[in-house]
Design an enzyme around this catalytic site. Structure first.
Site, PDB file in Angstrom:
ATOM      1  N   TYR A  92       0.830  -1.212   0.000  1.00  0.00           N
ATOM      2  CA  TYR A  92       0.000   0.000   0.000  1.00  0.00           C
ATOM      3  C   TYR A  92       0.862   1.257   0.000  1.00  0.00           C
ATOM      4  CZ  TYR A  92       0.704   0.818   5.063  1.00  0.00           C
ATOM      5  OH  TYR A  92       1.237   1.078   6.320  1.00  0.00           O
ATOM      6  N   CYS A  93       0.281   2.338  -0.509  1.00  0.00           N
ATOM      7  CA  CYS A  93       0.886   3.673  -0.433  1.00  0.00           C
ATOM      8  C   CYS A  93      -0.161   4.609   0.150  1.00  0.00           C
ATOM      9  CB  CYS A  93       1.405   4.128  -1.791  1.00  0.00           C
ATOM     10  SG  CYS A  93       0.166   4.208  -3.114  1.00  0.00           S
ATOM     11  N   TRP A  94      -0.106   5.883  -0.202  1.00  0.00           N
ATOM     12  CA  TRP A  94      -0.997   6.857   0.423  1.00  0.00           C
ATOM     13  C   TRP A  94      -2.451   6.615   0.054  1.00  0.00           C
ATOM     14  CZ3 TRP A  94      -2.287   9.865   4.105  1.00  0.00           C
ATOM     15  CH2 TRP A  94      -3.206  10.898   3.928  1.00  0.00           C
ATOM     16  N   TYR A 121      -3.439   3.829   2.321  1.00  0.00           N
ATOM     17  CA  TYR A 121      -3.505   4.215   3.730  1.00  0.00           C
ATOM     18  C   TYR A 121      -4.740   5.051   4.027  1.00  0.00           C
ATOM     19  CZ  TYR A 121      -2.639   6.804   8.010  1.00  0.00           C
ATOM     20  OH  TYR A 121      -2.794   7.377   9.251  1.00  0.00           O
TER      21      TYR A 121
END
Length: 367
Positions: A92-94, A121
């Site tokens: 995952y990222c932002w 996130y």
């Protein structure tokens, strides 16, 4: 690539959770248990963002892609070099965008069964915020109230050791909750990180058993407690009023605030912040005691003139359960803290709210 994306409810279906955001983003908060393998460093993300705004999205994408490729290659050579063929990571990222998509694509090209978290996130954070509103009212609380220096945190830990469910908000916040309550060499977590830790603890409690918690104001240092939790503690919770002799409170205060007494310049600065509340003349008296090294007299003065009046002003207004509180005499510096906690369990829980001494402890924070 939609077949490579999964939703939040599948969080526990993977061997490892991989956070590819920058170290600064990761330190601010992350999914519990995640490892950080950034595809852009803190500085690289700033560079790409500046190019996007000041030059063009194309140039930002070109430069950013080269950075991401180099960083992914580095992680494949180091962090992920020993992962087995059947490894299943969740990435995952932002917000489930390009950074996590790039890592997920490369991992699947290698042969790992990687998936990308839908919404990243941001989706996880929305879930935490919703849980902070929904979880607290589902639990049955017993609030430990009492003057500063009563050893409520020690009693809370002793209750956990005796098998009770205990919610240590000050431990999670890394702060003792007063003006002088900063914990030396342990900065407070970010608000988001505190929220994540709190939700994890709340989800671990058994709603059929009471949860012991120390009375707190809305803020613990820089951390704000969720409104739903404060409402539950103030309006529906049962209370125990912890009574401790003043001499024992002074002894405890000197022990727990010994780091402040050993740093008079820092202590002086903190006392000066109380001038608007107590006036310059009173603070000058306390500063004189500090300069003389009369730590006991200073501790007692703080209890009598500062902490006790504050408790009297606020406690009855904040805790409706105090009107019917169980009174418990506690000796926080004694050796038999667990035995005292067991004695409290025997008298504080009415029929229907029994607490098994054999039940597993669930205590937030680390004291």
């Amino acid at each position: 690539m939609n077949h490579l994306r999964v939703s939040l409810e599948h969080l526990n279906d993977f061997d490892e959770i991989v956070d590819v955001r920058t170290p600064l983003e990761f330190d601010d908060d992350h999914i519990p248990g995640a490892i950080n393998t950034p595809v852009l460093s803190n500085e690289e993300r700033v560079t790409v963002g500046t190019l996007y705004k000041q030059v063009s999205p194309f140039d930002a994408s070109r430069v950013g892609a080269a950075m991401v490729a180099r960083n992914i290659a580095h992680h494949l050579d180091t962090t992920f070099s020993g992962r087995p063929r059947n490894w299943r990571p969740l990435v995952y990222c932002w917000r489930g965008g390009t950074r996590s998509a790039s890592m997920t694509l490369m991992m699947n090209m290698i042969g790992w069964r990687a998936r990308q978290l839908e919404g990243g996130y941001k989706t996880y954070r929305r879930d935490v915020v919703a849980a902070l509103d929904a979880l607290p009212p589902r639990l049955d609380y017993v609030v430990l109230a009492g003057h500063t220096g009563s050893g409520k945190t020690r009693l809370l830990h002793a209750l956990a050791d005796a098998g009770a469910q205990a919610l240590d908000l000050e431990g999670l916040a890394r702060h003792r909750g007063s003006l002088l309550g900063a914990v030396p060499d342990r900065p407070q977590p970010s608000q988001k990180s505190f929220d994540t830790a709190l939700v994890s603890v709340l989800r671990g409690f058994d709603p059929a058993r009471p949860v012991f918690v120390e009375a707190e104001s809305r803020r613990i240092g820089l951390i704000s407690l969720p409104e739903s939790l404060m409402t539950s503690l103030r309006t529906t919770a049962a209370c125990v009023e912890v009574n401790v002799a003043r001499d024992e409170r002074v002894d405890l205060l000197m022990e727990e605030y010994g780091h402040l007494l050993a740093q008079p310049d820092d202590f002086r600065a903190k006392l000066l912040r109380l001038v608007p509340l107590h006036g310059r003349a009173v603070i000058d008296q306390w500063l004189t005691l500090l300069e003389r090294g009369d730590h006991r007299a200073l501790s007692e003065a703080l209890i009598v003139r500062h902490y006790d009046p504050a408790y009297s002003r606020s406690s009855r207004k904040m805790l409706q359960g105090l009107a019917k509180a169980v009174t418990f005499t506690f000796h926080p510096l004694a050796q038999d803290l667990r035995a005292q906690a067991q004695a409290l369990l025997a008298i504080a829980l009415p029929a229907g709210r029994s607490e098994s001494a054999a039940a597993p402890a669930a205590s937030g924070g680390d004291g």
